[in-house]
Design an enzyme around this catalytic site. Structure first.
Site, PDB file in Angstrom:
ATOM      1  CD  GLU A 186      -1.663   3.932  -6.521  1.00 45.35           C
ATOM      2  OE1 GLU A 186      -1.440   3.332  -4.867  1.00 45.35           O
ATOM      3  OE2 GLU A 186      -2.030   5.380  -6.200  1.00 45.35           O
ATOM      4  CB  SER A 210      -1.033   0.038   1.434  1.00 46.73           C
ATOM      5  OG  SER A 210      -1.578  -1.553   1.022  1.00 46.73           O
ATOM      6  CG  HIS A 217      -2.442  -0.501  -4.099  1.00 42.94           C
ATOM      7  ND1 HIS A 217      -2.148   0.811  -3.796  1.00 42.94           N
ATOM      8  CD2 HIS A 217      -2.303  -1.116  -3.058  1.00 42.94           C
ATOM      9  CE1 HIS A 217      -2.905   1.496  -2.483  1.00 42.94           C
ATOM     10  NE2 HIS A 217      -2.618  -0.793  -2.554  1.00 42.94           N
ATOM     11  CG  ASN A 237      -2.978   3.798   0.891  1.00 36.45           C
ATOM     12  OD1 ASN A 237      -4.083   3.713   1.645  1.00 36.45           O
ATOM     13  ND2 ASN A 237      -2.734   2.428   0.565  1.00 36.45           N
TER      14      ASN A 237
HETATM   15  N1  LIG Z   1      -5.788  -3.986   3.904  1.00 42.96           N
HETATM   16  C1  LIG Z   1      -6.553  -3.159   2.625  1.00 42.96           C
HETATM   17  O1  LIG Z   1      -7.483  -2.163   2.784  1.00 42.96           O
HETATM   18  C2  LIG Z   1      -5.332  -3.404   2.000  1.00 42.96           C
HETATM   19  C3  LIG Z   1      -5.428  -2.909   0.194  1.00 42.96           C
HETATM   20  C4  LIG Z   1      -4.607  -2.345  -1.057  1.00 42.96           C
HETATM   21  C5  LIG Z   1      -3.713  -3.115  -0.161  1.00 42.96           C
HETATM   22  N2  LIG Z   1      -3.051  -3.441   0.947  1.00 42.96           N
HETATM   23  C6  LIG Z   1      -1.974  -4.588   1.398  1.00 42.96           C
HETATM   24  O2  LIG Z   1      -2.398  -5.954   1.135  1.00 42.96           O
HETATM   25  C7  LIG Z   1      -1.328  -6.677   1.891  1.00 42.96           C
HETATM   26  C8  LIG Z   1      -2.181  -7.132   3.224  1.00 42.96           C
HETATM   27  O3  LIG Z   1      -3.042  -6.861   3.251  1.00 42.96           O
HETATM   28  P1  LIG Z   1      -3.968  -7.689   3.860  1.00 42.96           P
HETATM   29  O4  LIG Z   1      -4.639  -6.596   4.156  1.00 42.96           O
HETATM   30  O5  LIG Z   1      -4.865  -9.042   3.346  1.00 42.96           O
HETATM   31  O6  LIG Z   1      -3.955  -8.271   5.398  1.00 42.96           O
HETATM   32  P2  LIG Z   1      -4.277  -9.360   6.131  1.00 42.96           P
HETATM   33  O7  LIG Z   1      -3.698  -9.304   7.805  1.00 42.96           O
HETATM   34  O8  LIG Z   1      -5.689  -9.250   5.531  1.00 42.96           O
HETATM   35  O9  LIG Z   1      -3.627 -10.371   5.568  1.00 42.96           O
HETATM   36  C9  LIG Z   1      -2.063 -10.913   5.745  1.00 42.96           C
HETATM   37  C10 LIG Z   1      -1.791 -12.769   5.262  1.00 42.96           C
HETATM   38  O10 LIG Z   1      -0.291 -12.688   4.698  1.00 42.96           O
HETATM   39  C11 LIG Z   1       0.272 -13.461   6.157  1.00 42.96           C
HETATM   40  N3  LIG Z   1       1.599 -13.694   6.235  1.00 42.96           N
HETATM   41  C12 LIG Z   1       2.156 -13.114   6.859  1.00 42.96           C
HETATM   42  N4  LIG Z   1       3.479 -13.420   6.921  1.00 42.96           N
HETATM   43  C13 LIG Z   1       3.720 -13.497   5.253  1.00 42.96           C
HETATM   44  C14 LIG Z   1       5.001 -14.322   5.050  1.00 42.96           C
HETATM   45  N5  LIG Z   1       6.143 -13.647   5.112  1.00 42.96           N
HETATM   46  N6  LIG Z   1       3.891 -15.189   3.580  1.00 42.96           N
HETATM   47  C15 LIG Z   1       3.382 -15.417   3.315  1.00 42.96           C
HETATM   48  N7  LIG Z   1       2.427 -14.790   4.024  1.00 42.96           N
HETATM   49  C16 LIG Z   1       2.590 -13.983   5.126  1.00 42.96           C
HETATM   50  C17 LIG Z   1      -0.547 -13.849   6.864  1.00 42.96           C
HETATM   51  O11 LIG Z   1      -0.487 -14.974   7.912  1.00 42.96           O
HETATM   52  C18 LIG Z   1      -2.322 -12.852   6.530  1.00 42.96           C
HETATM   53  O12 LIG Z   1      -3.100 -14.327   6.307  1.00 42.96           O
HETATM   54  C19 LIG Z   1      -0.341  -5.887   2.457  1.00 42.96           C
HETATM   55  O13 LIG Z   1       0.577  -4.918   1.929  1.00 42.96           O
HETATM   56  C20 LIG Z   1      -1.111  -4.113   2.503  1.00 42.96           C
HETATM   57  O14 LIG Z   1      -1.311  -2.966   2.626  1.00 42.96           O
HETATM   58  C21 LIG Z   1      -4.396  -3.871   1.758  1.00 42.96           C
END
Ligand SMILES: NC(=O)c1ccc[n+]([C@@H]2O[C@H](COP(=O)([O-])OP(=O)(O)OC[C@H]3O[C@@H](n4cnc5c(N)ncnc54)[C@H](O)[C@@H]3O)[C@@H](O)[C@H]2O)c1
Length: 286
Positions: free
Chosen positions: A152, A119, A140, A190
């Site tokens: 993005e 993000s 993204h 963001n």
């Molecule tokens: N939540 C949002 O709205 C959003 C939007 C766009 C981008 N993002 C980005 O996407 C990414 C994930 O966010 P999310 O909301 O899905 O988080 P989340 O907490 O829902 O999921 C993260 C997952 O990654 C797993 N994990 C932890 N360490 C790991 C590793 N070493 N290898 C593989 N998996 C691992 C965890 O077990 C978990 O299932 C982040 O970089 C976040 O910034 C999030």
């Protein structure tokens, strides 16, 4: 480059949404997580979402079964070895992402494109831990991935034109609209959204209004479909804090300081919807 096989790293809300979107567009997907429970939850979320589409008449039961035949669940990163594209959606921590990309460089085919769904973090810095930074790019997606039309696209300093062209075309093949922006903290999405959310948290912290009132003002007064605090809970408060830290450190400007209340909620494990409690309480979760 012809992309057919995709591995998604991280089976949380973004990873499972990304996997579902690729599956629905006919790609073969491996969904990887370090945690077997997370993989199971991610797979079950995809199943539930597809069942909803069947119930709405937007997909047949047969199509759903065919889509689900194209997914492999994994807790072994080596399974990414035959993928044309890997998309990382692990937590928003630079060290986690660097470790994954270093491992991918060894595991993946020489031509594999390695994308991150970060993000806010520097694509250039993530790419620099690999020996093929020209094949590393930011892709993204927005949350919820199957619904939101934007992708993005962020090129690191060394990202090649070929990699950027491929990811742009791929986003269109998924039915999304790619918008390319430069590699600065928080990119565009963001850098604009998260200070607004942080300011909404400050208004609660300073006792200006309760969360319901803050969200109502922004929904009814500014025509936002969701209030900033409900959106923060939806994104995940840990992710919001990580993004604010990146903006604060990256620009060195105090206007990006994360609200102490946000820090406290994250310390308490009140991460929003995914843990059942954030600015609001979500029954039956967490
Ligand atoms: N939540 C949002 O709205 C959003 C939007 C766009 C981008 N993002 C980005 O996407 C990414 C994930 O966010 P999310 O909301 O899905 O988080 P989340 O907490 O829902 O999921 C993260 C997952 O990654 C797993 N994990 C932890 N360490 C790991 C590793 N070493 N290898 C593989 N998996 C691992 C965890 O077990 C978990 O299932 C982040 O970089 C976040 O910034 C999030």
């Amino acid at each position: 480059m012809d992309i057919r096989k995709v591995t998604v790293l991280g089976a949380g809300q973004m990873g499972s949404g990304i996997a579902q979107t690729f599956l629905q567009s006919g790609f073969t997907v491996t969904l990887y997580d370090i945690d077997q429970e997370a993989v199971n939850r991610g797979f079950s979320a995809i199943g539930t979402a597809l069942t909803r589409l069947v119930n709405k008449g937007r997909m047949t039961e047969e199509q759903k079964s065919l889509v689900l035949q194209n997914i492999t669940l994994s807790t072994n990163l080596e399974n990414a070895s035959d993928s044309d594209l890997v998309i990382e959606a692990a937590p928003e921590k630079m060290e986690t992402k660097k470790t994954l990309f270093k491992a991918l460089e060894r595991i993946c085919m020489p031509q594999t494109i390695m994308a991150t769904n970060t993000s806010s973090l520097s694509i250039t810095e993530i790419a620099a831990v690999t020996n093929r930074p020209e094949q590393v790019i930011g892709m993204h997606f927005m949350n919820p991935v199957p619904v939101m039309p934007l992708v993005e696209i962020i090129r690191g300093l060394a990202t090649s034109d070929g990699t950027a062209d491929c990811i742009r075309t791929l986003a269109q093949a998924l039915g999304k609209t790619p918008v390319e922006v430069r590699d600065f903290p928080g990119f565009v999405s963001n850098r604009i959204l998260m200070p607004m959310i942080n300011e909404a948290i400050y208004t609660v912290y300073e006792g200006v209004a309760v969360p319901e009132a803050v969200d109502q003002v922004m929904k009814l007064g500014m025509n936002h479909p969701m209030g900033p605090l409900a959106l923060a809970d939806f994104i995940g408060l840990d992710t919001c804090l990580a993004i604010m830290e990146t903006l604060h450190q990256g620009f060195g400007d105090s206007k990006y300081r994360p609200c102490p209340l946000l820090r406290n909620y994250v310390k308490a494990g009140w991460l929003g919807r995914k843990t059942g409690r954030g600015f609001y309480i979500y029954e039956g979760r967490g």
